[in-house]
Design an enzyme around this catalytic site. Structure first.
Site, PDB file in Angstrom:
ATOM      1  N   TYR A  54      16.911  23.334  30.299  1.00 22.70           N
ATOM      2  CA  TYR A  54      16.627  24.879  30.486  1.00 22.70           C
ATOM      3  C   TYR A  54      17.835  25.828  30.451  1.00 22.70           C
ATOM      4  O   TYR A  54      18.787  25.235  31.053  1.00 22.70           O
ATOM      5  CB  TYR A  54      15.900  25.263  31.837  1.00 22.70           C
ATOM      6  CG  TYR A  54      15.547  26.587  31.870  1.00 22.70           C
ATOM      7  CD1 TYR A  54      14.933  27.578  31.201  1.00 22.70           C
ATOM      8  CD2 TYR A  54      16.360  27.363  32.685  1.00 22.70           C
ATOM      9  CE1 TYR A  54      14.761  28.887  31.071  1.00 22.70           C
ATOM     10  CE2 TYR A  54      16.272  28.706  33.036  1.00 22.70           C
ATOM     11  CZ  TYR A  54      15.274  29.414  32.138  1.00 22.70           C
ATOM     12  OH  TYR A  54      15.450  30.693  32.383  1.00 22.70           O
ATOM     13  N   HIS A  84      19.675  41.504  27.781  1.00 22.00           N
ATOM     14  CA  HIS A  84      19.348  41.624  29.158  1.00 22.00           C
ATOM     15  C   HIS A  84      20.063  42.880  29.604  1.00 22.00           C
ATOM     16  O   HIS A  84      19.772  43.354  30.921  1.00 22.00           O
ATOM     17  CB  HIS A  84      19.704  40.488  29.912  1.00 22.00           C
ATOM     18  CG  HIS A  84      18.592  39.434  29.547  1.00 22.00           C
ATOM     19  ND1 HIS A  84      18.051  39.075  28.705  1.00 22.00           N
ATOM     20  CD2 HIS A  84      18.241  38.643  30.576  1.00 22.00           C
ATOM     21  CE1 HIS A  84      17.356  38.153  28.697  1.00 22.00           C
ATOM     22  NE2 HIS A  84      17.317  37.593  30.006  1.00 22.00           N
ATOM     23  N   ASN A 196      22.563  34.975  36.254  1.00 20.88           N
ATOM     24  CA  ASN A 196      21.216  34.208  37.076  1.00 20.88           C
ATOM     25  C   ASN A 196      21.755  34.295  38.349  1.00 20.88           C
ATOM     26  O   ASN A 196      21.935  33.032  38.906  1.00 20.88           O
ATOM     27  CB  ASN A 196      20.943  33.302  36.338  1.00 20.88           C
ATOM     28  CG  ASN A 196      19.373  33.035  36.557  1.00 20.88           C
ATOM     29  OD1 ASN A 196      19.363  31.667  36.621  1.00 20.88           O
ATOM     30  ND2 ASN A 196      18.801  33.745  36.972  1.00 20.88           N
ATOM     31  N   TYR A 279      14.583  60.042  77.588  1.00 21.74           N
ATOM     32  CA  TYR A 279      14.668  58.645  76.879  1.00 21.74           C
ATOM     33  C   TYR A 279      15.914  58.652  75.878  1.00 21.74           C
ATOM     34  O   TYR A 279      16.738  57.299  75.830  1.00 21.74           O
ATOM     35  CB  TYR A 279      13.579  58.440  76.170  1.00 21.74           C
ATOM     36  CG  TYR A 279      12.140  58.022  76.838  1.00 21.74           C
ATOM     37  CD1 TYR A 279      12.252  58.068  78.296  1.00 21.74           C
ATOM     38  CD2 TYR A 279      10.994  57.617  76.210  1.00 21.74           C
ATOM     39  CE1 TYR A 279      11.077  57.878  79.027  1.00 21.74           C
ATOM     40  CE2 TYR A 279      10.006  57.124  76.751  1.00 21.74           C
ATOM     41  CZ  TYR A 279       9.765  57.173  78.285  1.00 21.74           C
ATOM     42  OH  TYR A 279       8.812  56.975  79.024  1.00 21.74           O
ATOM     43  N   ARG A 282      18.617  57.936  78.523  1.00 18.41           N
ATOM     44  CA  ARG A 282      18.236  56.931  79.271  1.00 18.41           C
ATOM     45  C   ARG A 282      18.206  55.454  78.681  1.00 18.41           C
ATOM     46  O   ARG A 282      18.557  54.625  79.078  1.00 18.41           O
ATOM     47  CB  ARG A 282      17.177  57.028  80.138  1.00 18.41           C
ATOM     48  CG  ARG A 282      17.050  56.264  81.352  1.00 18.41           C
ATOM     49  CD  ARG A 282      15.644  56.213  82.203  1.00 18.41           C
ATOM     50  NE  ARG A 282      15.031  57.582  82.017  1.00 18.41           N
ATOM     51  CZ  ARG A 282      13.654  57.538  82.055  1.00 18.41           C
ATOM     52  NH1 ARG A 282      12.755  56.402  82.341  1.00 18.41           N
ATOM     53  NH2 ARG A 282      12.971  58.684  81.988  1.00 18.41           N
ATOM     54  N   PHE A 328      17.992  31.532  42.469  1.00 13.22           N
ATOM     55  CA  PHE A 328      18.050  33.189  42.043  1.00 13.22           C
ATOM     56  C   PHE A 328      17.067  34.200  42.784  1.00 13.22           C
ATOM     57  O   PHE A 328      17.392  35.335  42.573  1.00 13.22           O
ATOM     58  CB  PHE A 328      17.882  33.279  40.554  1.00 13.22           C
ATOM     59  CG  PHE A 328      16.472  32.418  40.097  1.00 13.22           C
ATOM     60  CD1 PHE A 328      15.161  33.265  40.421  1.00 13.22           C
ATOM     61  CD2 PHE A 328      16.513  31.342  39.281  1.00 13.22           C
ATOM     62  CE1 PHE A 328      14.128  32.746  39.813  1.00 13.22           C
ATOM     63  CE2 PHE A 328      15.452  30.810  39.047  1.00 13.22           C
ATOM     64  CZ  PHE A 328      14.136  31.379  39.321  1.00 13.22           C
ATOM     65  N   GLU A 413       7.422  34.361  35.553  1.00 11.52           N
ATOM     66  CA  GLU A 413       8.160  34.838  36.828  1.00 11.52           C
ATOM     67  C   GLU A 413       7.129  35.852  37.589  1.00 11.52           C
ATOM     68  O   GLU A 413       7.392  37.113  37.296  1.00 11.52           O
ATOM     69  CB  GLU A 413       9.466  35.496  36.447  1.00 11.52           C
ATOM     70  CG  GLU A 413      10.276  34.605  35.658  1.00 11.52           C
ATOM     71  CD  GLU A 413      11.549  35.230  34.827  1.00 11.52           C
ATOM     72  OE1 GLU A 413      11.701  36.301  34.861  1.00 11.52           O
ATOM     73  OE2 GLU A 413      12.077  34.488  34.430  1.00 11.52           O
TER      74      GLU A 413
END
Length: 506
Positions: A54, A84, A196, A279, A282, A328, A413
């Site tokens: 791959y 990409h 990646n 508060y 405190r 990844f 994916e």
């Protein structure tokens, strides 16, 4: 010149800050070079043998079943980068880009990615010579790594895209030429190895967690000034109160407050002026302390991630194996960044309520809106509006990104982290929190001046004097955003100076 040596194992958050913000040089450790070469030998051997692996001899994502011929593997890597590079939105700031480059180089230095040493050295050379790729903030799902933004980084390495060099925006090719850096031709596995990974979300997250740690300490100092301005009751910070509920951050915060307020003559004891405080005074240890615990958790996640191999497939040279996995996937960082955003936003939530107690004459014995001639002057009226606006925006930004997922790559994916979105939101929250704390810093010191009580604690005295060296008392209305920006810019120095006086805060 100062330098950081990377080996993929020992990078710290402080190292990232030094490189990203202060321009430290980067060098690759000799042992890391050996590991990188060994992993590359495995890739070359698999290519020569024609094995189907791959990302090396196949396409990507849903195209993982498409085998690529040996004579097209280089084109495969180039096509990966140009296809990409789909980032949109604003450009990431230079410090983030430098952190991205450093973290990607450090991950490659682990020797599990299969790049050539000269490719890694090109990335480091760009960092050292100040060639900063234009990387856009949006476009990552945070689960096949930060594919789109990292592709913009790699575009410059191959002479494409755009980059800044000496403050000028240039084509990637010209930026490299001016810096005297030779562009590279990607070979098998290299394009995938460079993009990646989780380095964009982690770079943003590393800077964010560093700033959050600083803001957590600054919040304790600023809150202490408000305690003095409102003549708060310090019994609530007594150590035994927190020993019987031993939450770590709560105990740390109480210790900080006691040390910062030590020797103060303007705080009170219970029953002296009133029996107990609201508060927001405190419960400072309980609220700030819970955020400290959350930030510490995030810090540990980030420290692991910056020294991790997060690409796919991974090369295990000692076993002569290439394994396709899922490192990844940004889920660890996504959850941590969402947690960070929520934790830091709470520092602003309680700070804004303390600001309200300072400016609201119905809640104190100070002049309304901290101005002597109210009506003619508005004083801190609209500064509180700004703080309220920022904390309300933070409530929107603090909605978790990590609870969302959307399938991609034709359902190959099919679960993604949205970690980069979570990191960007945390960064925006931190910016807002710094401005809210700055407004409280200004308001608390103004209240102290209106009271004319200056016998402050060991730490608060340092904080008060630092502000007054840069911002004068507000005797009458003036342009307030200038003061807010000055006070915000002082917060890190505030922590440093107070720590010089009383020792390191927690």
């Amino acid at each position: 010149m100062h330098k950081i040596i990377i080996d993929g194992e020992n990078l710290t958050i402080e190292d990232v800050i030094k490189v990203a913000r202060y321009g430290y040089r980067v060098e690759i450790a000799e042992e890391a070079k050996r590991r990188v070469k060994a992993a590359r030998e495995v890739v070359d051997r698999f290519v020569d043998e024609g094995k189907v692996v791959y990302g090396i001899t196949t396409g990507f994502g849903k195209f993982s079943d498409v085998v690529i011929s040996k004579d097209e593997t280089k084109k495969l890597q180039r096509n990966l980068i140009v296809s990409h590079a789909c980032g949109v939105g604003e450009e990431l700031p230079q410090e983030v880009v430098r952190a991205i480059m450093l973290l990607r180089a450090n991950a490659l230095s682990k020797g599990y990615s299969g790049v050539r040493l000269e490719t890694l050295e090109t990335l480091v050379e760009m960092l050292n010579k100040g060639v900063h790729p234009v990387i856009y903030e949006k476009g990552s799902l945070g689960a096949s790594g930060d594919l789109a933004p990292l592709s913009h980084m790699v575009l410059v390495m191959i002479g494409e895209g755009e980059a800044y060099y000496n403050g000028e925006r240039l084509s990637g090719k010209e930026a490299l030429e001016r810096a005297g850096i030779k562009e590279i031709e990607l070979v098998e596995k290299e394009g995938l190895a460079l993009i990646n990974g989780t380095q964009v979300m982690t770079a943003i997250g590393t800077l964010a967690v560093y700033d959050a740690l600083m803001l957590s300490k600054a919040a304790d100092i600023v809150a202490s000034l408000t305690v003095e301005a409102l003549r708060g009751i310090t019994d609530a910070y007594y150590y035994k109160v927190h020993a019987v509920r031993p939450q770590i951050g709560q105990q740390k915060c109480a210790q900080n407050l006691n040390r910062i307020l030590e020797e103060s003559r303007v705080t009170t004891r219970q029953g002296e002026l009133r029996v107990q405080d609201a508060y927001t005074l405190r419960c400072i240890p309980q609220v700030h302390g819970a955020s400290k615990d959350a930030i510490e958790y995030v810090k540990k996640v980030v420290e692991i991630e910056i020294n991790s191999a997060t690409d796919n497939p991974l090369i295990f040279a000692d076993e002569n194996r290439v394994i396709s996995g899922g490192n990844f996937h940004g889920q660890p960082m996504a959850l941590a960044m969402d947690f960070l955003g929520i934790a830091v936003s709470e520092l602003a939530n309680i700070s804004e309520r303390r600001i309200e107690r300072l400016v609201n004459y119905q809640l104190n014995d100070l002049p309304a809106f901290l101005t002597k001639r109210g009506g003619l002057n508005s004083g801190f009226m609209i500064a509180q509006y700004t703080a309220a606006s920022l904390v309300s925006e933070n409530k929107v930004l603090a909605h978790p990104a990590s609870v969302d997922s959307i399938p991609s790559s034709a359902n190959q994916e099919d679960h993604v982290s949205m970690g980069t979105t979570a990191a960007r939101k945390a960064r925006s929250i931190i910016y807002n929190v710094s401005k809210v704390l700055a407004i409280e810093y200004l308001a608390a010191c103004q209240a102290i001046d209106l009271r004319g009580m200056y016998e402050l604690g060991r730490g608060t005295k340092v904080g008060y004097e630092l502000l007054r060296n840069h911002v004068p008392v507000l005797d009458e209305d003036r342009i307030m955003y200038i003061d807010i920006n000055k006070a915000s810019a002082l917060l890190e120095e505030l922590v440093i100076k107070v720590e010089e006086k009383i020792g390191e805060l927690m």
